[in-house]
Enzyme design. Sequence first.
Site, PDB file in Angstrom:
ATOM      1  N   GLY A  12      53.793  33.407  43.096  1.00 53.87           N
ATOM      2  CA  GLY A  12      52.779  34.459  43.137  1.00 53.87           C
ATOM      3  C   GLY A  12      51.640  34.157  44.105  1.00 53.87           C
ATOM      4  O   GLY A  12      51.718  33.203  44.892  1.00 53.87           O
ATOM      5  N   TYR A  13      50.613  34.962  44.023  1.00 50.44           N
ATOM      6  CA  TYR A  13      49.500  34.882  44.997  1.00 50.44           C
ATOM      7  C   TYR A  13      48.788  33.528  44.959  1.00 50.44           C
ATOM      8  O   TYR A  13      48.765  32.799  45.962  1.00 50.44           O
ATOM      9  CB  TYR A  13      48.523  36.023  44.689  1.00 50.44           C
ATOM     10  CG  TYR A  13      47.228  36.018  45.481  1.00 50.44           C
ATOM     11  CD1 TYR A  13      47.214  35.821  46.866  1.00 50.44           C
ATOM     12  CD2 TYR A  13      46.011  36.250  44.833  1.00 50.44           C
ATOM     13  CE1 TYR A  13      46.026  35.841  47.577  1.00 50.44           C
ATOM     14  CE2 TYR A  13      44.818  36.279  45.534  1.00 50.44           C
ATOM     15  CZ  TYR A  13      44.826  36.072  46.905  1.00 50.44           C
ATOM     16  OH  TYR A  13      43.639  36.098  47.602  1.00 50.44           O
ATOM     17  N   ILE A  14      48.245  33.162  43.819  1.00 47.01           N
ATOM     18  CA  ILE A  14      47.497  31.897  43.779  1.00 47.01           C
ATOM     19  C   ILE A  14      48.464  30.716  43.839  1.00 47.01           C
ATOM     20  O   ILE A  14      48.257  29.749  44.582  1.00 47.01           O
ATOM     21  CB  ILE A  14      46.586  31.818  42.527  1.00 47.01           C
ATOM     22  CG1 ILE A  14      45.614  33.009  42.514  1.00 47.01           C
ATOM     23  CG2 ILE A  14      45.793  30.505  42.518  1.00 47.01           C
ATOM     24  CD1 ILE A  14      44.675  33.058  41.321  1.00 47.01           C
ATOM     25  N   ASP A  33      59.422  30.216  38.482  1.00 48.35           N
ATOM     26  CA  ASP A  33      58.874  31.576  38.374  1.00 48.35           C
ATOM     27  C   ASP A  33      59.958  32.477  37.806  1.00 48.35           C
ATOM     28  O   ASP A  33      61.132  32.303  38.144  1.00 48.35           O
ATOM     29  CB  ASP A  33      58.460  32.060  39.783  1.00 48.35           C
ATOM     30  CG  ASP A  33      57.371  33.106  39.732  1.00 48.35           C
ATOM     31  OD1 ASP A  33      57.614  34.160  39.118  1.00 48.35           O
ATOM     32  OD2 ASP A  33      56.293  32.875  40.296  1.00 48.35           O
ATOM     33  N   SER A  36      58.958  38.105  37.801  1.00 49.88           N
ATOM     34  CA  SER A  36      58.756  39.413  37.161  1.00 49.88           C
ATOM     35  C   SER A  36      57.698  40.234  37.886  1.00 49.88           C
ATOM     36  O   SER A  36      57.682  41.455  37.787  1.00 49.88           O
ATOM     37  CB  SER A  36      58.355  39.232  35.701  1.00 49.88           C
ATOM     38  OG  SER A  36      57.059  38.662  35.622  1.00 49.88           O
ATOM     39  N   SER A 125      39.778  31.765  33.843  1.00 48.06           N
ATOM     40  CA  SER A 125      39.087  32.821  34.586  1.00 48.06           C
ATOM     41  C   SER A 125      37.639  32.929  34.137  1.00 48.06           C
ATOM     42  O   SER A 125      37.317  32.668  32.966  1.00 48.06           O
ATOM     43  CB  SER A 125      39.810  34.140  34.303  1.00 48.06           C
ATOM     44  OG  SER A 125      39.024  35.221  34.693  1.00 48.06           O
ATOM     45  N   TYR A 150      43.888  40.504  27.750  1.00 43.87           N
ATOM     46  CA  TYR A 150      44.110  39.551  28.845  1.00 43.87           C
ATOM     47  C   TYR A 150      43.047  38.449  28.798  1.00 43.87           C
ATOM     48  O   TYR A 150      43.355  37.262  28.811  1.00 43.87           O
ATOM     49  CB  TYR A 150      44.061  40.281  30.200  1.00 43.87           C
ATOM     50  CG  TYR A 150      43.794  39.359  31.356  1.00 43.87           C
ATOM     51  CD1 TYR A 150      44.809  38.553  31.863  1.00 43.87           C
ATOM     52  CD2 TYR A 150      42.513  39.248  31.914  1.00 43.87           C
ATOM     53  CE1 TYR A 150      44.561  37.672  32.903  1.00 43.87           C
ATOM     54  CE2 TYR A 150      42.259  38.375  32.948  1.00 43.87           C
ATOM     55  CZ  TYR A 150      43.281  37.585  33.435  1.00 43.87           C
ATOM     56  OH  TYR A 150      43.022  36.704  34.448  1.00 43.87           O
ATOM     57  N   LYS A 154      43.124  34.165  27.909  1.00 51.26           N
ATOM     58  CA  LYS A 154      42.540  33.055  28.689  1.00 51.26           C
ATOM     59  C   LYS A 154      41.717  32.149  27.763  1.00 51.26           C
ATOM     60  O   LYS A 154      41.805  30.927  27.841  1.00 51.26           O
ATOM     61  CB  LYS A 154      41.658  33.589  29.827  1.00 51.26           C
ATOM     62  CG  LYS A 154      42.437  34.272  30.956  1.00 51.26           C
ATOM     63  CD  LYS A 154      43.311  33.288  31.704  1.00 51.26           C
ATOM     64  CE  LYS A 154      44.124  33.925  32.813  1.00 51.26           C
ATOM     65  NZ  LYS A 154      45.233  33.077  33.283  1.00 51.26           N
ATOM     66  N   ASN A 199      44.289  46.999  41.645  1.00 53.27           N
ATOM     67  CA  ASN A 199      43.128  47.087  40.749  1.00 53.27           C
ATOM     68  C   ASN A 199      41.941  46.382  41.365  1.00 53.27           C
ATOM     69  O   ASN A 199      40.794  46.729  41.109  1.00 53.27           O
ATOM     70  CB  ASN A 199      43.436  46.396  39.411  1.00 53.27           C
ATOM     71  CG  ASN A 199      44.434  47.178  38.590  1.00 53.27           C
ATOM     72  OD1 ASN A 199      44.312  48.391  38.465  1.00 53.27           O
ATOM     73  ND2 ASN A 199      45.431  46.495  38.063  1.00 53.27           N
ATOM     74  N   ASP A 299      33.448  46.935  33.334  1.00 53.34           N
ATOM     75  CA  ASP A 299      32.843  46.107  34.393  1.00 53.34           C
ATOM     76  C   ASP A 299      31.463  45.607  33.972  1.00 53.34           C
ATOM     77  O   ASP A 299      30.693  46.339  33.347  1.00 53.34           O
ATOM     78  CB  ASP A 299      32.691  46.916  35.691  1.00 53.34           C
ATOM     79  CG  ASP A 299      33.966  46.906  36.519  1.00 53.34           C
ATOM     80  OD1 ASP A 299      34.863  46.081  36.234  1.00 53.34           O
ATOM     81  OD2 ASP A 299      34.063  47.724  37.448  1.00 53.34           O
TER      82      ASP A 299
HETATM   83  N1  UDP Z   1      35.676  47.627  42.544  1.00 54.31           N
HETATM   84  C1  UDP Z   1      35.414  48.829  43.182  1.00 54.31           C
HETATM   85  N2  UDP Z   1      36.466  49.573  43.592  1.00 54.31           N
HETATM   86  C2  UDP Z   1      37.769  49.188  43.412  1.00 54.31           C
HETATM   87  C3  UDP Z   1      38.016  47.954  42.760  1.00 54.31           C
HETATM   88  C4  UDP Z   1      36.946  47.212  42.339  1.00 54.31           C
HETATM   89  O1  UDP Z   1      34.259  49.203  43.351  1.00 54.31           O
HETATM   90  O2  UDP Z   1      38.689  49.926  43.791  1.00 54.31           O
HETATM   91  C5  UDP Z   1      34.544  46.784  42.110  1.00 54.31           C
HETATM   92  C6  UDP Z   1      34.502  46.520  40.616  1.00 54.31           C
HETATM   93  O3  UDP Z   1      33.804  47.550  39.962  1.00 54.31           O
HETATM   94  C7  UDP Z   1      33.783  45.173  40.568  1.00 54.31           C
HETATM   95  C8  UDP Z   1      34.185  44.484  41.873  1.00 54.31           C
HETATM   96  O4  UDP Z   1      34.683  45.523  42.712  1.00 54.31           O
HETATM   97  O5  UDP Z   1      32.401  45.377  40.599  1.00 54.31           O
HETATM   98  C9  UDP Z   1      35.281  43.443  41.693  1.00 54.31           C
HETATM   99  O6  UDP Z   1      36.350  44.031  40.989  1.00 54.31           O
HETATM  100  P1  UDP Z   1      37.765  43.335  40.855  1.00 54.31           P
HETATM  101  O7  UDP Z   1      38.648  44.282  40.065  1.00 54.31           O
HETATM  102  O8  UDP Z   1      38.260  42.934  42.198  1.00 54.31           O
HETATM  103  O9  UDP Z   1      37.481  42.007  40.037  1.00 54.31           O
HETATM  104  P2  UDP Z   1      36.743  41.779  38.620  1.00 54.31           P
HETATM  105  O10 UDP Z   1      35.404  41.197  38.936  1.00 54.31           O
HETATM  106  O11 UDP Z   1      36.689  43.076  37.905  1.00 54.31           O
HETATM  107  O12 UDP Z   1      37.624  40.788  37.944  1.00 54.31           O
END
Ligand code: UDP
Length: 339
Positions: A12-14, A33, A36, A125, A150, A154, A199, A299
């Site tokens: 995967g990525y990391i 791995d 999936s 995380s 999730y 962690k 995401n 958030d």
């Molecule tokens: N964010 C955004 N638009 C997007 C995805 C994320 O504005 O399409 C913002 C989100 O609200 C947060 C920051 O980017 O403030 C980092 O989001 P990310 O999902 O990358 O990581 P998180 O800190 O949520 O784990």
Amino acid sequence: MSKCVLVSGGAGYIGSHVTVELVNAGYEVVVADNMSNCDLTCYNGVCSIIGKELPLVKMDFCDISAVQKLFTEYKFDAVIHFAAFKAVGESVDEPLKYYRNNILSFTNLIEVARKKGCNILFSSSATVYGESETLPVTERTPRQQATSPYGNTKQICEDILRDSVKAYEGINGIALRYFNPVGAHPSALIGELPRGVPNNLAPFITQTAIGKRECLSIFGNDYPTEDGTCLRDYIDIVDLAKAHVCAVTRMVEGRMKDGYEVYNIGTGRPVSVLELVKTFEKVSGKPLNYKFAPRRSGDIAAIWADPSLANKELGWKAERSVEQTLAAAWAWEQHLAEK
Ligand code: UDP
């Protein structure tokens, strides 16, 4: 003889970036791995970067007999455990899928690894801190009630590792709490490959710039921050990968001060969403189509690391600038577009 490290979820990525840095540091690496959530792109990229094939074992850590078999075929000095589901939203919709997979796979791994004296590094995380009242967060900042299954996995896995290391002699454990990993290897041969609509912010930015997405929504511009957008600690993926090498080396060389240690892996530098967008525009030379949208549920306004413990104890420090990181992420997106 060189030491051998198992990287679960290493395709995967990391995991792929960590594999490269382990090999660069002289470790033997076995990648395991269940594939999936990824294809062979990053594994093949790793082999190109290091100039050799690595063992790739397709297996699921929820199957304890497969884990036992792996540990009879190889002698591992340490394992780095990445094999887990990671989509926050999906974990809210399907909590049992997350609890079963993320916790069973880890308990199976510890069960087998401890009998072989294999040290364990867990990929945790910053989500375990939740919305902290004090910033930046240190490892002593209290964890908050997780806001998603999730995040809860962690926290639970950190506790499982802490308790196991205490109870079973002969193994050490480290949990690394990542802030926001972004970027790609400078070769542009490995990077983040989100399935479907990303995401996370950085891949959404690069996909918008390349034309895969029409417009980036910035979630919220009314937060109590200077420009109204959220603050995060974006850590370069190669810097992050190097922290794993430092942590593994500390464990296998017997330099732990405690059987179980926890480290923040971040830069210590808060960056707003808008700043990240503007910096991307600068380094890529591409204006980005973005709009402000309502806040995303769950958030938090701001979080960033105090990484001084990792700086001191692991001898590790984030080195790359946001510009370098975003340039690498952009090179990777362009590389994907050429394929
Ligand atoms: N964010 C955004 N638009 C997007 C995805 C994320 O504005 O399409 C913002 C989100 O609200 C947060 C920051 O980017 O403030 C980092 O989001 P990310 O999902 O990358 O990581 P998180 O800190 O949520 O784990």
